[in-house]
Design a protein around this motif. Structure first.
Motif, mmCIF file in Angstrom:
data_model
loop_
_atom_site.group_PDB
_atom_site.id
_atom_site.type_symbol
_atom_site.label_atom_id
_atom_site.label_comp_id
_atom_site.label_asym_id
_atom_site.label_seq_id
_atom_site.Cartn_x
_atom_site.Cartn_y
_atom_site.Cartn_z
ATOM 1 N N SER A 162 44.340 33.357 23.211
ATOM 2 C CA SER A 162 44.201 34.779 22.877
ATOM 3 C C SER A 162 43.083 35.430 23.708
ATOM 4 C CB SER A 162 43.939 34.959 21.381
ATOM 5 O OG SER A 162 42.726 34.316 21.020
ATOM 6 N N LEU A 163 42.243 34.610 24.358
ATOM 7 C CA LEU A 163 41.167 35.165 25.199
ATOM 8 C C LEU A 163 41.558 35.224 26.671
ATOM 9 C CD1 LEU A 163 38.106 33.317 23.589
ATOM 10 C CD2 LEU A 163 38.550 35.776 23.493
ATOM 11 N N LEU A 164 42.748 34.696 26.992
ATOM 12 C CA LEU A 164 43.102 34.519 28.406
ATOM 13 C C LEU A 164 43.033 35.808 29.223
ATOM 14 C CD1 LEU A 164 44.064 32.872 30.814
ATOM 15 C CD2 LEU A 164 46.405 33.142 30.013
ATOM 16 N N SER A 165 43.647 36.897 28.741
ATOM 17 C CA SER A 165 43.725 38.062 29.636
ATOM 18 C C SER A 165 42.340 38.660 29.881
ATOM 19 C CB SER A 165 44.707 39.102 29.097
ATOM 20 O OG SER A 165 44.152 39.721 27.960
ATOM 21 N N LEU A 166 41.486 38.674 28.842
ATOM 22 C CA LEU A 166 40.128 39.198 29.023
ATOM 23 C C LEU A 166 39.320 38.316 29.987
ATOM 24 C CD1 LEU A 166 37.852 41.162 28.296
ATOM 25 C CD2 LEU A 166 37.326 39.720 26.333
ATOM 26 N N TYR A 167 39.357 36.987 29.767
ATOM 27 C CA TYR A 167 38.614 36.070 30.636
ATOM 28 C C TYR A 167 39.141 36.169 32.072
ATOM 29 C CZ TYR A 167 35.706 33.566 27.207
ATOM 30 O OH TYR A 167 34.742 33.228 26.278
ATOM 31 N N ALA A 168 40.463 36.313 32.207
ATOM 32 C CA ALA A 168 41.053 36.411 33.552
ATOM 33 C C ALA A 168 40.564 37.671 34.265
ATOM 34 C CB ALA A 168 42.574 36.388 33.476
ATOM 35 N N SER A 169 40.500 38.802 33.532
ATOM 36 C CA SER A 169 40.052 40.011 34.251
ATOM 37 C C SER A 169 38.563 39.947 34.566
ATOM 38 C CB SER A 169 40.426 41.302 33.507
ATOM 39 O OG SER A 169 40.223 41.169 32.134
ATOM 40 N N MET A 170 37.775 39.306 33.699
ATOM 41 C CA MET A 170 36.347 39.160 34.001
ATOM 42 C C MET A 170 36.146 38.255 35.214
ATOM 43 S SD MET A 170 33.340 40.223 32.983
ATOM 44 C CE MET A 170 31.976 39.961 34.118
ATOM 45 N N GLU A 171 36.894 37.141 35.255
ATOM 46 C CA GLU A 171 36.738 36.223 36.389
ATOM 47 C C GLU A 171 37.195 36.897 37.689
ATOM 48 O OE1 GLU A 171 37.805 31.656 37.810
ATOM 49 O OE2 GLU A 171 39.347 32.839 36.797
ATOM 50 N N GLN A 172 38.267 37.654 37.590
ATOM 51 C CA GLN A 172 38.784 38.381 38.752
ATOM 52 C C GLN A 172 37.704 39.322 39.293
ATOM 53 O OE1 GLN A 172 42.014 38.058 40.035
ATOM 54 N NE2 GLN A 172 41.292 39.375 41.699
ATOM 55 N N GLY A 222 37.000 37.610 42.545
ATOM 56 C CA GLY A 222 38.070 38.074 43.426
ATOM 57 C C GLY A 222 39.139 37.022 43.645
ATOM 58 N N SER A 223 39.445 36.764 44.919
ATOM 59 C CA SER A 223 40.555 35.845 45.217
ATOM 60 C C SER A 223 40.229 34.391 44.871
ATOM 61 C CB SER A 223 40.903 35.955 46.701
ATOM 62 O OG SER A 223 39.794 35.490 47.453
ATOM 63 N N ARG A 224 38.959 34.124 44.517
ATOM 64 C CA ARG A 224 38.636 32.737 44.148
ATOM 65 C C ARG A 224 38.892 32.467 42.663
ATOM 66 N NH1 ARG A 224 33.887 34.222 45.972
ATOM 67 N NH2 ARG A 224 32.699 33.177 44.343
ATOM 68 N N ALA A 225 39.390 33.470 41.944
ATOM 69 C CA ALA A 225 39.575 33.324 40.492
ATOM 70 C C ALA A 225 40.674 32.306 40.166
ATOM 71 C CB ALA A 225 39.908 34.679 39.879
ATOM 72 N N ARG A 226 40.390 31.434 39.202
ATOM 73 C CA ARG A 226 41.350 30.378 38.839
ATOM 74 C C ARG A 226 42.302 30.774 37.716
ATOM 75 N NH1 ARG A 226 36.471 27.070 38.455
ATOM 76 N NH2 ARG A 226 36.047 26.167 40.505
ATOM 77 N N LEU A 227 41.935 31.784 36.924
ATOM 78 C CA LEU A 227 42.784 32.138 35.786
ATOM 79 C C LEU A 227 43.849 33.157 36.185
ATOM 80 C CD1 LEU A 227 40.138 32.506 32.902
ATOM 81 C CD2 LEU A 227 41.752 30.623 33.253
ATOM 82 N N SER A 228 43.829 33.572 37.450
ATOM 83 C CA SER A 228 44.711 34.646 37.872
ATOM 84 C C SER A 228 46.169 34.190 37.910
ATOM 85 C CB SER A 228 44.228 35.144 39.233
ATOM 86 O OG SER A 228 45.315 35.466 40.044
ATOM 87 N N GLY A 229 47.093 35.122 37.659
ATOM 88 C CA GLY A 229 48.521 34.799 37.673
ATOM 89 C C GLY A 229 49.120 34.802 39.067
ATOM 90 N N THR A 230 48.309 35.051 40.097
ATOM 91 C CA THR A 230 48.838 35.168 41.464
ATOM 92 C C THR A 230 49.035 33.799 42.116
ATOM 93 O OG1 THR A 230 46.612 35.177 42.372
ATOM 94 C CG2 THR A 230 47.545 37.309 41.761
ATOM 95 N N PRO A 231 49.761 33.750 43.235
ATOM 96 C CA PRO A 231 49.896 32.482 43.973
ATOM 97 C C PRO A 231 48.539 31.893 44.365
ATOM 98 C CG PRO A 231 51.475 34.082 44.813
ATOM 99 C CD PRO A 231 50.628 34.810 43.809
ATOM 100 N N THR A 232 47.561 32.745 44.754
ATOM 101 C CA THR A 232 46.242 32.171 45.105
ATOM 102 C C THR A 232 45.583 31.579 43.862
ATOM 103 O OG1 THR A 232 45.414 34.432 45.039
ATOM 104 C CG2 THR A 232 45.488 33.388 47.201
ATOM 105 N N GLY A 233 45.776 32.220 42.688
ATOM 106 C CA GLY A 233 45.231 31.655 41.448
ATOM 107 C C GLY A 233 45.792 30.264 41.216
ATOM 108 N N ARG A 234 47.087 30.129 41.444
ATOM 109 C CA ARG A 234 47.739 28.838 41.272
ATOM 110 C C ARG A 234 47.161 27.809 42.250
ATOM 111 N NH1 ARG A 234 53.673 26.946 40.213
ATOM 112 N NH2 ARG A 234 53.460 24.838 41.035
#
Length: 415
Positions: free
Chosen positions: A354-364, A368-380
């Motif tokens: 339930s915290l994923l989207s908030l943590y993902a936007s904070m990490e983003q 930036g592109s080094r974020a691990r929680l992102s839904g993008t191919p670079t996140g993967r």
């Protein structure tokens, strides 16, 4: 033999400077555990600067606060021509590398800056003159300029190059003041053998150095107030830190004034909330790696999350986020949401997803592109490269305590 270690040969490059910087950054991060995907270091910095002004996590031993000015005095004493032959930065770095060698040769191991790269014949990318500069200005070793500000390291380097001959400072009688001494407060003299390269140098303070540094630390003020800082109070009584492994332990807490005691309680609770937030972050990356990316992943962080929550839950829930915003006025709004939502999650006790989207936007926002929680191919891709076994378990903030404690013990263990 030791003589080989004495004179570093600077033309020697085994690795590109970039590779060395990267390796060093990794070593530093690993040794300090400073991985900050979500922004908890904002809190770390606000409280550490309040309690221990002028300190940083790269600082190690107290005598560096004298080594650095002594290096500058030595360089300033060189004739102008020698100072202009090569970049001043390089002259200073050579002195730094030489100092590293002298400390290692005398058998010092604990806290020698540049030790890891010394064998590579390299200067550290975070040399002592840089690491201790804020200490020199905060602790009153560096004289203030006319406008009340402390000179930057770069501006001192420019002064050295200019040769100071043109801008000699005179005392009231019109007698020129010795140049290098006009930069720094009246320091204890450098020890015998400081000028000779071969003399070993140690971290033990001599009596006049100890009383000088104690006097300087006693003058440090809590940011934005005239009250002595916690660092000042502790330097009057350094033995009380001996057994404390956190600044809010009884002996240390007993030294603080009421305002700092209250701030300490907030810092302790914030440290616990940070431990939980870091644990949630790592558990989320593990979950995505396995469920979204289909990569086989051990559950090191998911399994430890309940233990971290168990240990830190009560303290984390006691934190009043409004008062933290007053302690750390510059906190980004999104990060304040992270603190609030993490507390709410602790009360709900549902899945960390339930915290994923908030943590993902904070990490983003942080990485930036080094974020691990992102839904993008670079996140993967970042998740695929991530080694969860090496990633540290969620632990509380330490507010530079181990560095401060080691320096205070140097004050107590003088000759």
């Amino acid at each position: 033999g030791p003589s080989r270690l004495m004179e570093p040969a600077f033309g020697w490059t085994l690795l590109s400077p970039d590779a060395i910087r990267r390796a060093e950054a990794r070593l530093r991060e690993d040794s300090k555990g400073v991985r900050d995907e979500i922004g908890f270091l904002f809190l770390h910095q606000a409280y550490a600067d309040r309690f221990f002004p002028g300190t940083s996590v790269q600082q190690t031993r107290l005598r560096y606060a004298l080594f650095v000015p002594w290096i500058y005095q030595k360089v300033a004493a060189l004739d102008t021509q020698r100072r202009r032959q090569q970049p001043i930065e390089k002259v200073i770095l050579e002195e730094e590398v030489r100092l590293t060698g002298r400390l290692l040769n005398s058998g010092e191991k604990d806290g020698v800056i540049g030790r890891l790269v010394y064998e590579l014949r390299r200067a550290s990318s975070q040399p002592a003159t840089m690491v201790y500069w804020s200490a020199l200005s905060n602790w009153g070793l560096l004289r203030r300029l006319d406008d009340g500000s402390a000179p930057s390291r770069a501006s001192v380097h420019r002064m050295l190059v200019a040769g100071w001959r043109q801008t000699q400072i005179h005392d009231e009688e019109g007698v020129p003041i010795e140049e290098a001494h006009s930069l720094f407060a009246k320091l204890p003299p450098a020890p015998k053998g400081w000028q000779t390269h071969g003399e070993p140098v140690t971290f033990r303070l001599l009596p006049d150095e100890e009383s000088f540094l104690r006097k300087q630390l006693l003058t440090t003020r809590r940011s934005g107030s005239d009250e002595p800082s916690l660092l000042a109070r502790l330097s009057g009584n350094p033995e009380c830190v001996r057994t404390a492994n956190a600044p809010w332990q009884k002996a240390v807490r007993g030294t603080a004034d009421p305002a700092d005691k209250a701030a300490m309680d907030r810092a302790r609770r914030a440290a616990s909330l940070a431990a939980i937030g870091r644990a949630v972050y790592a558990a989320l990356v593990e979950t995505l790696r396995e469920e979204r990316d289909g990569l086989k992943t051990s559950d090191k962080h998911r399994a430890s999350l309940p233990e971290v929550v168990e240990e830190h839950r009560d303290a984390a829930l006691e934190l009043e986020i409004q008062s933290v915003r007053e302690d750390a006025p510059g906190l980004p709004g999104l990060f304040v949401q992270v603190l609030e939502q993490t507390q709410q999650w602790l009360r709900r006790e549902d899945s960390p997803k339930s915290l994923l989207s908030l943590y993902a936007s904070m990490e983003q926002k942080r990485k930036g592109s080094r974020a691990r929680l992102s839904g993008t191919p670079t996140g993967r891709q970042r998740r695929a490269e991530w080694d969860n076994e090496k990633h540290p378990l969620g632990e509380p903030l330490h507010y530079r305590w181990s560095n401060v404690k080691r320096m205070l013990l140097d004050l107590e263990n003088h000759d």
